[in-house]
Design a protein around this motif. Structure first.
Motif, PDB file in Angstrom:
ATOM      1  N   ASN B  76       0.804  -1.207   0.000  1.00  0.00           N
ATOM      2  CA  ASN B  76       0.000   0.000   0.000  1.00  0.00           C
ATOM      3  C   ASN B  76       0.843   1.266   0.000  1.00  0.00           C
ATOM      4  OD1 ASN B  76      -2.484   1.118  -0.027  1.00  0.00           O
ATOM      5  ND2 ASN B  76      -3.182  -0.071   1.732  1.00  0.00           N
ATOM      6  N   ILE B  77       1.794   1.274   0.913  1.00  0.00           N
ATOM      7  CA  ILE B  77       2.661   2.457   0.995  1.00  0.00           C
ATOM      8  C   ILE B  77       3.452   2.608  -0.292  1.00  0.00           C
ATOM      9  CG2 ILE B  77       4.432   3.657   2.332  1.00  0.00           C
ATOM     10  CD1 ILE B  77       3.853   1.652   4.617  1.00  0.00           C
ATOM     11  N   MET B  78       3.946   1.498  -0.758  1.00  0.00           N
ATOM     12  CA  MET B  78       4.743   1.545  -1.979  1.00  0.00           C
ATOM     13  C   MET B  78       3.907   2.019  -3.155  1.00  0.00           C
ATOM     14  SD  MET B  78       7.577   1.429  -3.367  1.00  0.00           S
ATOM     15  CE  MET B  78       8.651   0.797  -2.084  1.00  0.00           C
ATOM     16  N   HIS B  79       2.652   1.673  -3.145  1.00  0.00           N
ATOM     17  CA  HIS B  79       1.763   2.121  -4.211  1.00  0.00           C
ATOM     18  C   HIS B  79       1.728   3.643  -4.247  1.00  0.00           C
ATOM     19  CE1 HIS B  79      -1.802   2.320  -6.762  1.00  0.00           C
ATOM     20  NE2 HIS B  79      -2.267   3.198  -5.909  1.00  0.00           N
ATOM     21  N   GLN B  80       1.627   4.209  -3.092  1.00  0.00           N
ATOM     22  CA  GLN B  80       1.594   5.671  -3.016  1.00  0.00           C
ATOM     23  C   GLN B  80       2.919   6.262  -3.471  1.00  0.00           C
ATOM     24  OE1 GLN B  80       0.149   7.481   0.660  1.00  0.00           O
ATOM     25  NE2 GLN B  80      -0.547   5.441   1.267  1.00  0.00           N
ATOM     26  N   PHE B  81       3.968   5.628  -3.003  1.00  0.00           N
ATOM     27  CA  PHE B  81       5.289   6.136  -3.353  1.00  0.00           C
ATOM     28  C   PHE B  81       5.510   6.047  -4.853  1.00  0.00           C
ATOM     29  CE2 PHE B  81       9.574   7.386  -2.555  1.00  0.00           C
ATOM     30  CZ  PHE B  81      10.369   6.691  -3.439  1.00  0.00           C
ATOM     31  N   LYS B  82       5.058   4.981  -5.396  1.00  0.00           N
ATOM     32  CA  LYS B  82       5.220   4.783  -6.837  1.00  0.00           C
ATOM     33  C   LYS B  82       4.468   5.861  -7.604  1.00  0.00           C
ATOM     34  CE  LYS B  82       4.275   1.543 -10.560  1.00  0.00           C
ATOM     35  NZ  LYS B  82       3.570   0.322 -10.960  1.00  0.00           N
ATOM     36  N   GLY B  83       3.269   6.146  -7.155  1.00  0.00           N
ATOM     37  CA  GLY B  83       2.475   7.171  -7.827  1.00  0.00           C
ATOM     38  C   GLY B  83       3.185   8.511  -7.810  1.00  0.00           C
ATOM     39  N   SER B  84       3.746   8.809  -6.681  1.00  0.00           N
ATOM     40  CA  SER B  84       4.435  10.077  -6.544  1.00  0.00           C
ATOM     41  C   SER B  84       5.683  10.132  -7.427  1.00  0.00           C
ATOM     42  CB  SER B  84       4.811  10.265  -5.071  1.00  0.00           C
ATOM     43  OG  SER B  84       5.250  11.558  -4.820  1.00  0.00           O
ATOM     44  N   SER B  85       6.444   9.061  -7.404  1.00  0.00           N
ATOM     45  CA  SER B  85       7.669   9.024  -8.215  1.00  0.00           C
ATOM     46  C   SER B  85       7.369   9.082  -9.695  1.00  0.00           C
ATOM     47  CB  SER B  85       8.458   7.738  -7.935  1.00  0.00           C
ATOM     48  OG  SER B  85       8.845   7.680  -6.588  1.00  0.00           O
ATOM     49  N   SER B  86       6.336   8.407 -10.077  1.00  0.00           N
ATOM     50  CA  SER B  86       6.020   8.390 -11.504  1.00  0.00           C
ATOM     51  C   SER B  86       5.556   9.758 -11.975  1.00  0.00           C
ATOM     52  CB  SER B  86       4.967   7.336 -11.819  1.00  0.00           C
ATOM     53  OG  SER B  86       3.749   7.673 -11.197  1.00  0.00           O
ATOM     54  N   ILE B  88       6.804  12.551 -11.273  1.00  0.00           N
ATOM     55  CA  ILE B  88       7.888  13.449 -11.645  1.00  0.00           C
ATOM     56  C   ILE B  88       8.737  12.837 -12.745  1.00  0.00           C
ATOM     57  CG2 ILE B  88       8.026  14.570  -9.387  1.00  0.00           C
ATOM     58  CD1 ILE B  88      10.835  13.021  -9.184  1.00  0.00           C
ATOM     59  N   GLY B  89       8.388  11.645 -13.129  1.00  0.00           N
ATOM     60  CA  GLY B  89       9.118  11.021 -14.230  1.00  0.00           C
ATOM     61  C   GLY B  89      10.314  10.206 -13.803  1.00  0.00           C
ATOM     62  N   GLY B  90      10.368   9.832 -12.543  1.00  0.00           N
ATOM     63  CA  GLY B  90      11.509   9.049 -12.062  1.00  0.00           C
ATOM     64  C   GLY B  90      11.439   7.623 -12.558  1.00  0.00           C
ATOM     65  N   LYS B  91      12.068   7.389 -13.668  1.00  0.00           N
ATOM     66  CA  LYS B  91      11.937   6.096 -14.325  1.00  0.00           C
ATOM     67  C   LYS B  91      12.542   4.942 -13.553  1.00  0.00           C
ATOM     68  CE  LYS B  91      12.440   4.437 -19.077  1.00  0.00           C
ATOM     69  NZ  LYS B  91      13.037   4.764 -20.380  1.00  0.00           N
ATOM     70  N   LYS B  92      13.769   5.095 -13.158  1.00  0.00           N
ATOM     71  CA  LYS B  92      14.432   3.984 -12.465  1.00  0.00           C
ATOM     72  C   LYS B  92      13.788   3.724 -11.120  1.00  0.00           C
ATOM     73  CE  LYS B  92      19.004   4.266 -14.558  1.00  0.00           C
ATOM     74  NZ  LYS B  92      20.458   4.214 -14.352  1.00  0.00           N
ATOM     75  N   VAL B  93      13.465   4.782 -10.436  1.00  0.00           N
ATOM     76  CA  VAL B  93      12.824   4.631  -9.133  1.00  0.00           C
ATOM     77  C   VAL B  93      11.502   3.896  -9.289  1.00  0.00           C
ATOM     78  CG1 VAL B  93      11.873   5.849  -7.149  1.00  0.00           C
ATOM     79  CG2 VAL B  93      13.919   6.727  -8.274  1.00  0.00           C
ATOM     80  N   LYS B  94      10.789   4.287 -10.311  1.00  0.00           N
ATOM     81  CA  LYS B  94       9.494   3.662 -10.558  1.00  0.00           C
ATOM     82  C   LYS B  94       9.650   2.167 -10.802  1.00  0.00           C
ATOM     83  CE  LYS B  94       5.595   4.150 -13.747  1.00  0.00           C
ATOM     84  NZ  LYS B  94       5.106   4.867 -14.928  1.00  0.00           N
ATOM     85  N   ALA B  95      10.696   1.802 -11.539  1.00  0.00           N
ATOM     86  CA  ALA B  95      10.922   0.389 -11.827  1.00  0.00           C
ATOM     87  C   ALA B  95      11.177  -0.384 -10.533  1.00  0.00           C
ATOM     88  CB  ALA B  95      12.099   0.234 -12.784  1.00  0.00           C
ATOM     89  N   GLU B 122      18.598   4.515  -5.955  1.00  0.00           N
ATOM     90  CA  GLU B 122      18.123   5.210  -7.148  1.00  0.00           C
ATOM     91  C   GLU B 122      17.452   6.525  -6.778  1.00  0.00           C
ATOM     92  OE1 GLU B 122      18.766   4.525 -10.096  1.00  0.00           O
ATOM     93  OE2 GLU B 122      19.411   2.442 -10.041  1.00  0.00           O
ATOM     94  N   TYR B 123      16.716   6.468  -5.753  1.00  0.00           N
ATOM     95  CA  TYR B 123      15.997   7.642  -5.244  1.00  0.00           C
ATOM     96  C   TYR B 123      16.983   8.751  -4.927  1.00  0.00           C
ATOM     97  CZ  TYR B 123      13.025  10.122  -1.772  1.00  0.00           C
ATOM     98  OH  TYR B 123      12.313  11.038  -1.041  1.00  0.00           O
ATOM     99  N   ALA B 124      18.043   8.415  -4.217  1.00  0.00           N
ATOM    100  CA  ALA B 124      19.055   9.400  -3.842  1.00  0.00           C
ATOM    101  C   ALA B 124      19.820   9.886  -5.067  1.00  0.00           C
ATOM    102  CB  ALA B 124      20.003   8.800  -2.804  1.00  0.00           C
TER     103      ALA B 124
END
Lengths: 692, 150
Positions: B76-86, B88-95, B122-124
């Motif tokens: 669940n948390i990761m779902h939110q995080f993924k939405g946020s990362s995507s 801004i276009g963070g491709k690797k983070v999203k993967a 990747e995030y950093a």
């Protein structure tokens, strides 16, 4: 800006400025007026569209806000669902559309969606990073008008205004329909009797008179609708009153009219209650799971439609059951059709369900849609019955009643050409009445048409195209209202090749005056007449129709015409008929002209149906049932719903008839409906009598 | 001259972010939203994202220390995080987010933890790159951070 103005003209037929014209040449004028009265803006529409965005993620929220602002929308951000709800409650008419995330900490997005649908009836778009099919389906079943996958692109947001327009248009139509239906009832009863008793030949003057009356009524209605397009805000108290009334009546017996009476809220109309009831039913269905009447429906279809319809079917037991019994249309067909048409089919077991659901679920749908669905389903009887149940409930009170009846009558008629149930009779009568509301119906159809197209979207058949073509033309004659028609056509075709077409034709015929082309008033008639005449095949076999006539006094006037289609076509009744039907429908449409337009279609369709019905017994009846229902529904105003019917029919037919059959069936329905309209005085066979 | 050079460098850096897979199309969407009314829109969004997502990161970390692991919650948390990362276009983070969620659904604790470590890297990394990019862009001058033609 120019584009939008043109668009407005096109869609509504009248620019806001012309509201005062009321009826005007375009039935849609009133709709535009109504629309205008709504909160939407100005000439610059969709600029200024007031959007409420709800998302707990601040990044997304800010991006969305910026994107929406770039589209020139007015944006309000909100990061909590509760806050969003209170914002909406405080500013009842302060927003045009809501965009909400699915996953939120304080409240599930779907729950918020339900609340908004029940209380404010605004279009809601869901969004999520989750693009799983089940989630998207959930959005559909809960009534979201769209579902966006994150990350959202600005292109996806540019066109969200369409949901607002669609909804408004549908609401407006509902309003008109309900108004017209009532009036129709009042006016039609006496005239129907009169017409009924008179021979086909004599009917003409009466038809014209009726038509005139209807027009006048329509005008009045237009004016009223133009003047105000009330948007009822379902406050918590009001909703509680509503729920109390529903519980008191019993969910199965809760019809809008009675609910309205129990609630005793001044200023609340039956339509308001009906549409709210629709949503409420949807909501209950979701709560209780969709299981209910699915059992009856064939499972094949159901898979698609399951979702919503369960409860609905149970709700309406009435005639639907009778129809179901008599009807042979496999619920599945309906369901499939519906499912197909609706594109979002919720895969509920019942056939009706899917359609209904769609209407309901997607808040953007009008009750009418549902209504149409119901009708279609009725025809299928067996399972379709459920549909009807469901549908009527969703529809606005008047419409529901009418549709239901129409559907049933049609269903009954169709199904048992020879043994019209008692139900049919009253229903037909009733249906006939609404039908007289030519204008309204037309408008409704228009409304439905639009709706349907959105859901259906495809028209594969060639036939349909023909039919549609006709309709389309007709539409143009009518005016803006017809835009939808093309859409419907597509929708219709969708379910079944043929079916799709038919529905479309049927639909437009019945419901939208313009669409079916029949409505077009005159231009087609000429053509049709010749077509009809030409089709030697369609020798009117009155037997069936006569019977039908009995059940429905006026409606079957057209039936006679339809009869021309003749049962002889059995083998491929539909195939041969299709063309004829179309022509007839068109023809019929013209006879009734404005109002009759729709009816005509219905009748012609009905006729076609009959013919095929005769030949093909089971298959036919079902078709007819569906058709009629559709027709009735359409005439009634259920336009949108018709489409699903078409689909259902398609499903039914394919087994037996192939596309053409469906088409004819649809056409017939249309005719049937048209016939309901007493205006038509088709002497059974001679096209000459059809006033152009 | 200097200016042009700086702009050139900015453009190069930007392009490399795409070429190396750090950013995807969504970043361009953000760039297109930037206008005179919001001349630093992209940077603001990215800053907001990092600020907000850091709490999600620590939330996941806390949940990964639990025993047993609550995969649903993690997902669940990761779902939110993924939405946020995507967004801004963070491709690797999203993967990495997607991979993490797959492990959650498979209830693979080990996989989750490993992936999470990779995700944090990747995030950093993206954060640093973007910070450098914005810095350079500011130096180069107000205009084109987005080279895309409208």
């Amino acid at each position: 800006m120019c584009f939008w103005l043109r668009f407005l003209y096109w869609v509504f037929g009248i620019f806001r400025m012309n509201l005062s014209n009321g009826k005007g040449s375009m039935s849609t004028a009133s709709s535009s007026a109504a629309w205008k009265a709504a909160d939407v803006v100005s000439d610059q529409f969709p600029e200024g569209l007031r959007v409420l965005v709800v998302d707990d993620d601040p990044t997304c929220l800010m991006i969305l806000e910026k994107m929406l602002r770039t589209c020139h929308y007015e944006v309000t951000k909100c990061n909590r669902a509760e806050v969003a709800l209170s914002l909406l409650r405080e500013n009842r008419n302060g927003f045009d559309i809501v965009i909400s995330d699915v996953h939120m900490p304080d409240m599930d997005g779907f729950k918020l969606l339900e609340h908004i649908g029940l209380e404010m009836d605004l279009p809601v778009i869901m969004m999520s990073a989750d693009d799983g099919k089940s989630v998207v389906m959930k959005g559909v079943t809960h009534g979201a008008c769209d579902y966006l996958i994150k990350p959202v692109r600005i292109e996806a947001l540019r066109n969200i205004w369409q949901h607002v327009v669609r909804k408004r248009k549908n609401e407006w139509k509902d309003l008109e329909q309900s108004g017209s239906v009532e009036e129709g009832d009042r006016h039609q009863k006496p005239s129907e009797d009169a017409d009924y008793s008179s021979s086909a030949n004599e009917g003409s003057w009466r038809s014209s008179k009726k038509r005139k009356d209807e027009e006048e009524e329509a005008d009045e209605r237009d004016d009223t609708s133009t003047l105000k397009k009330p948007r009822v805000v379902w406050s918590v108290e009001l909703h509680q009153q509503f729920v109390a009334a529903v519980n008191q009546l019993g969910i199965d017996k809760a019809v809008p009219k009675k609910i309205l009476e129990l609630m005793n809220v001044p200023g609340l109309t039956r339509e308001n209650v009906a549409s709210h009831l629709q949503k409420y039913r949807l909501y209950l269905r979701r709560l209780s799971g969709v299981s209910h009447h699915q059992g009856n429906l064939n499972n094949s279809f159901i898979s698609q439609q399951e979702a919503a319809f369960g409860p609905i079917s149970s709700l309406n037991g009435l005639d639907l059951q009778a129809l179901a019994a008599s009807g042979q249309l496999p619920a599945q067909s309906l369901a499939t059709l519906q499912a197909a048409g609706l594109s979002r089919s919720t895969a509920k077991s019942g056939i009706s369900m899917p359609l209904v659901d769609q209407g309901n679920v997607f808040s953007f749908q009008n009750p009418k849609l549902r209504f149409g669905e119901v009708q279609q389903q009725n025809t299928s009887n067996g399972k379709p019955m459920n549909l009807l149940h469901g549908i009527p409930t969703t529809m606005e009170p008047k419409q529901l009643a009418n549709l239901h009846q129409s559907a049933q009558s049609l269903g009954s008629l169709n199904l048992r050409a020879n043994a019209p149930g008692a139900q049919s009779n009253p229903l037909l009568m009733q249906i006939a009445q609404p039908q007289s509301r030519g204008q309204l119906i037309n408008e409704h159809t228009g409304g439905h048409v639009t709706r349907i197209p959105s859901s259906m979207g495809q028209l594969p058949n060639g036939i349909s195209s023909n039919v549609l073509g006709r309709n389309m033309i007709a539409d143009n004659g009518r005016g803006a209202a017809y835009n939808p028609v093309p859409q419907t056509s597509s929708v219709l075709s969708f379910p079944m090749n043929q079916a799709t077409e038919l529905p479309v034709s049927g639909f437009p015929l019945g419901s939208t005056p313009g669409i079916t082309g029949l409505a077009a008033k005159g231009s087609f008639q000429e053509d049709v007449n010749s077509d009809i005449k030409g089709s030697g095949d369609f020798v009117p076999s009155y037997d069936i129709f006569n019977e039908l006539q009995q059940t429905k006094s006026h409606d079957w006037g057209l039936q006679n015409v339809g009869l021309t289609f003749d049962a002889s076509q059995h083998a491929n009744p539909l195939q041969g008929n299709i063309d004829v039907s179309s022509s007839i429908l068109v023809h019929q449409g013209f006879s009734s002209n404005q109002q009759s337009g729709q009816h005509c279609n219905a009748s012609s369709v009905g006729k076609t149906m009959f013919s095929s019905g005769e030949g093909i017994e089971q298959a036919n009846p079902q078709h007819f049932g569906q058709h009629f229902n559709t027709l009735l529904g359409n005439s009634q105003r259920v336009k949108a719903e018709r489409i699903p019917d078409a689909s259902s029919q398609s499903t039914v037919f394919p087994e037996q008839y192939g596309q053409e059959d469906l088409m004819s069936a649809l056409l017939r329905q249309q005719e049937g409906i048209a016939t309901a309209d007493s205006e038509f005085d088709f002497d059974g066979y001679s096209m000459d009598n059809i006033p152009v | 001259m200097d200016r042009n050079q700086s702009r050139w460098q900015v453009a190069l850096m930007r392009q490399s972010l795409f070429d190396q897979g750090y950013l995807d199309e969504q970043f361009i969407q953000l760039e297109e939203l930037q206008d005179d009314a919001n001349p630093n829109f992209v940077e603001e969004i990215v800053t907001l994202h990092y600020r907000d997502s850091s709490r999600l990161i620590s939330n996941i970390e806390q949940n990964l220390e639990r025993n047993p692991l609550d995969f649903d919650k993690l997902d669940n948390i990761m779902h939110q995080f993924k939405g946020s990362s995507s967004s801004i276009g963070g491709k690797k983070v999203k993967a990495e987010c997607t991979l993490f969620r797959d492990y959650c659904r498979a209830e693979n604790g080990e996989g989750c933890m490993k992936t999470f470590q990779q995700l944090k890297k990747e995030y950093a990394a993206l954060r640093k790159k973007l910070e450098a990019y914005f810095q350079l862009a500011k130096q180069a001058g107000p205009t084109e951070t987005a080279c895309r033609s409208k």
